[in-house]
Write an enzyme that holds these catalytic residues in place. Structure first.
Site, PDB file in Angstrom:
ATOM      1  N   GLU A  12       0.963  -1.211   0.018  1.00 30.06           N
ATOM      2  CA  GLU A  12       0.118  -0.206   0.076  1.00 30.06           C
ATOM      3  C   GLU A  12       0.844   1.350   0.043  1.00 30.06           C
ATOM      4  O   GLU A  12       0.552   2.151  -0.527  1.00 30.06           O
ATOM      5  CB  GLU A  12      -0.993   0.044   1.406  1.00 30.06           C
ATOM      6  CG  GLU A  12      -1.879  -1.151   1.261  1.00 30.06           C
ATOM      7  CD  GLU A  12      -2.886  -1.184   0.353  1.00 30.06           C
ATOM      8  OE1 GLU A  12      -2.965  -0.109  -0.625  1.00 30.06           O
ATOM      9  OE2 GLU A  12      -3.744  -2.031   0.053  1.00 30.06           O
ATOM     10  N   ASP A  20      -5.041 -10.095  -8.674  1.00 29.45           N
ATOM     11  CA  ASP A  20      -5.021  -9.083  -9.818  1.00 29.45           C
ATOM     12  C   ASP A  20      -4.178  -8.572 -10.295  1.00 29.45           C
ATOM     13  O   ASP A  20      -3.607  -8.883 -11.486  1.00 29.45           O
ATOM     14  CB  ASP A  20      -6.173  -7.790  -9.161  1.00 29.45           C
ATOM     15  CG  ASP A  20      -5.742  -7.376  -8.061  1.00 29.45           C
ATOM     16  OD1 ASP A  20      -4.806  -7.488  -7.365  1.00 29.45           O
ATOM     17  OD2 ASP A  20      -6.547  -6.258  -7.708  1.00 29.45           O
ATOM     18  N   ARG A  22       0.763   3.906  -3.344  1.00 28.36           N
ATOM     19  CA  ARG A  22       0.133   5.103  -2.839  1.00 28.36           C
ATOM     20  C   ARG A  22       1.024   6.182  -2.696  1.00 28.36           C
ATOM     21  O   ARG A  22       0.930   7.481  -3.285  1.00 28.36           O
ATOM     22  CB  ARG A  22      -0.959   5.044  -1.553  1.00 28.36           C
ATOM     23  CG  ARG A  22      -1.899   4.014  -2.171  1.00 28.36           C
ATOM     24  CD  ARG A  22      -2.801   3.966  -0.722  1.00 28.36           C
ATOM     25  NE  ARG A  22      -3.543   2.790  -0.754  1.00 28.36           N
ATOM     26  CZ  ARG A  22      -4.994   2.548  -0.661  1.00 28.36           C
ATOM     27  NH1 ARG A  22      -5.803   3.875  -0.662  1.00 28.36           N
ATOM     28  NH2 ARG A  22      -5.680   1.389  -0.505  1.00 28.36           N
ATOM     29  N   GLU A  61     -10.966   0.647 -10.960  1.00 26.95           N
ATOM     30  CA  GLU A  61     -10.735  -0.135 -12.038  1.00 26.95           C
ATOM     31  C   GLU A  61     -11.290  -0.169 -13.355  1.00 26.95           C
ATOM     32  O   GLU A  61     -10.724  -0.176 -14.442  1.00 26.95           O
ATOM     33  CB  GLU A  61     -10.641  -1.732 -11.499  1.00 26.95           C
ATOM     34  CG  GLU A  61      -9.749  -2.122 -10.342  1.00 26.95           C
ATOM     35  CD  GLU A  61     -10.025  -1.443  -8.918  1.00 26.95           C
ATOM     36  OE1 GLU A  61      -9.102  -1.530  -8.231  1.00 26.95           O
ATOM     37  OE2 GLU A  61     -11.181  -0.876  -8.832  1.00 26.95           O
TER      38      GLU A  61
END
Length: 543
Positions: free
Chosen positions: A182, A326, A186, A479
């Site tokens: 993360e 993913d 980010r 997405e």
């Protein structure tokens, strides 16, 4: 949502790919689940006639390289009008007006954050306060900065940049545990995107306000040095999941495992940090992960969603392209493109892994719904020998854009066709990309009015879809809109632009908070929907 499925047969890449555009959070906006799964059969991707019998079942929708040259290009201008709109004054004015509305929405989101949560990771727009859920590094500020730079909103980019220059380094030096993944996508990714954009402007003698680009680079290097401990502390090339920033230590998650997607979604950022800093250590550490994964056993290119830093082996058999799986697939093609897409380079294995995985997706995971034939990607929770689970997270909606990018390698479909660059498999993947984009868009146009059914009684897909009650939330994920953007650029079909606009209008109508900011939603099947007191940082990338 749930569909009745039958089997379904057989210039974009530039600058740092901003990690939040991949939407790598573990929750889902919507999932596709079949009440009765179709058999695991090969797919034809719509390029040959589907002669299989349709099954009466439903799906549920629930929630030394060329890098330097590649990345130093100036940022792109905003998207141009599609071919059928060029020369049309009215349509041009329409899109300029829409662009302005999107810009105003971004400013409204910033107003809420600045007023009630400046310096916190995220805004709680309903209670008008901030919350630190991502390590306390002001994640929203960093996540919003590059978008404000692209939009040319100097006031916001100056405010965000000044905060970063004044506060972020001390926070990095003092804060405790953060998640490697993360924080990379980010914060590190945001800093590097800001560096790329501001350095390009400096090269054009821009008079933009805010810090010099080197501020972002130096802060990124400091953060990257601390995050490297996740790699150096691990006994294998697979990094630990968590880092303690103030002492540059790292440790695994409580269960000892790392998410496959998390450890393989660091390479774009670490590669670029090596490129602009001149220090290869970041890239070397991150690329060792993919080099190691190349050696592991897979199922037609598909991989389980957990991996052990202790053993370096995959754990369990759960295969899915939703949460925890993913972006492994997404980064295979994007890292290959980032590194120059050179068949003579030593990263050819990345494209080979991507190609094999997409064949596996088509063969093992793709199905169609009944009666209307919406295409979806399911899951194999017990591996290839277990039963097919017809569930599709909204996170899977990264796939249409990824497939299109992999098919044309970032150029338009028209140019690729003229230059005879698309083979049969590329065409299959591009067709699948467009089919899945349609399904992902329908996730937004569907809502359930009663029980477990397809919801919107005016929808053409009311008999295809079911939404489970636990999966009716909307977390402001990016997405689908990223995939629509990529497909619009590659196919130049204006419908993708229109679909994106319809999604934007719905967000304006149902998630905008009058005092500033936008809220997630608990249940999109009720009108008006109940709001959730959270504005995720990846919402800033959606714009």
């Amino acid at each position: 949502m749930v569909f009745k499925p039958v089997s379904y047969e057989s210039d974009l890449v530039e600058g740092l790919e901003h990690g939040t555009l991949s939407g790598h959070n573990s929750e889902c906006l919507a999932c596709l689940t079949l009440t009765r799964p179709s058999p695991s059969q090969p797919v034809n991707h719509g390029l040959e006639k589907d002669t299989r019998n349709k099954e009466d079942s439903k799906v549920i929708l629930s929630g030394g390289s060329r890098l330097g040259k590649f990345f130093r290009k100036p940022p792109r201008l905003p998207p141009q009008l599609p071919p059928d709109e060029k020369g049309s004054i009215n349509s041009g004015s329409k899109w300029m007006a829409r662009q302005l509305k999107v810009k105003k929405a971004f400013q409204h989101a910033w107003l809420g954050y600045k007023s009630y949560a400046m310096g916190y990771d995220e805004l709680m727009p309903l209670s008008k306060r901030g919350i630190d859920g991502l390590g306390g590094l002001g994640a929203t500020i960093v996540d919003a900065l590059d978008t404000s730079l692209i939009m040319g909103i100097d006031e916001i980019s100056s405010e965000a940049g000044t905060w970063i220059e004044t506060h972020l380094s001390s926070r990095i030096n003092q804060k405790g545990q953060v998640n490697l993944f993360e924080t990379t996508i980010r914060v590190l990714g945001g800093l590097l995107s800001a560096y790329h954009l501001t350095s390009a402007k400096e090269g054009m003698n821009s008079t933009s306000r805010g810090p010099k680009s080197n501020v972002y680079l130096e802060t990124a290097k400091d953060l990257g040095d601390r995050l490297l401990s996740a790699f150096t502390s691990s006994p294998t090339p697979i990094p630990f999941s968590d880092v303690v920033l103030h002492d540059s230590s790292a440790h695994p998650a409580p269960d000892g495992l790392s998410s496959t997607s998390e450890v393989s979604t660091l390479q774009l950022e670490f590669n670029y940090l090596s490129t602009v800093s001149g220090d290869p250590k970041y890239s070397v550490a991150a690329m060792k992960v993919l080099e190691h994964m190349k050696t592991l056993q897979k199922v037609e290119g598909l991989v389980p969603i957990y991996i052990s830093p202790q053993s370096g082996e995959f754990s369990g058999e759960n295969i899915r392209l939703g949460s925890r799986g993913d972006s492994y697939y997404e980064y295979l093609i994007k890292v290959w493109l980032q590194q120059g897409a050179n068949r003579d380079s030593n990263i050819t294995y990345l494209y080979d892994m991507y190609e094999e995985a997409m064949k596996g997706v088509r063969n093992l995971l793709v199905r169609k719904s009944i009666p209307n034939g919406l295409v979806f990607v399911g899951e194999l929770p017990y591996g290839s020998k277990g039963s097919f689970h017809p569930k599709m997270d909204h996170l899977v909606c990264f796939l249409p854009g990824t497939l299109a990018l992999g098919a044309t390698k970032g150029i338009t479909k028209e140019k690729a066709m003229i230059d005879n660059l698309l083979n049969f498999e590329d065409l299959e993947n591009l067709k699948l990309a467009e089919d899945l984009a349609k399904t992902c868009f329908e996730m937004y146009s569907e809502y359930s009015e009663a029980n477990l059914d397809g919801g919107n009684k005016n929808s053409n897909y009311v008999n295809d879809i079911i939404i489970k009650s636990a999966d009716r939330h909307n977390l402001l994920r990016p997405e689908t809109v990223e995939s629509l953007f990529v497909l619009y650029r590659i196919t130049e079909d204006p419908k993708y632009r229109e679909w994106g606009w319809q999604i934007f209008e719905a967000f304006e109508k149902f998630t905008k908070v009058d005092s500033g900011g936008y809220s997630s939603l608990d249940d999109v099947t009720t009108l008006p929907p109940h709001r959730r007191d959270k504005m995720e940082t990846f919402f800033w990338a959606r714009h």
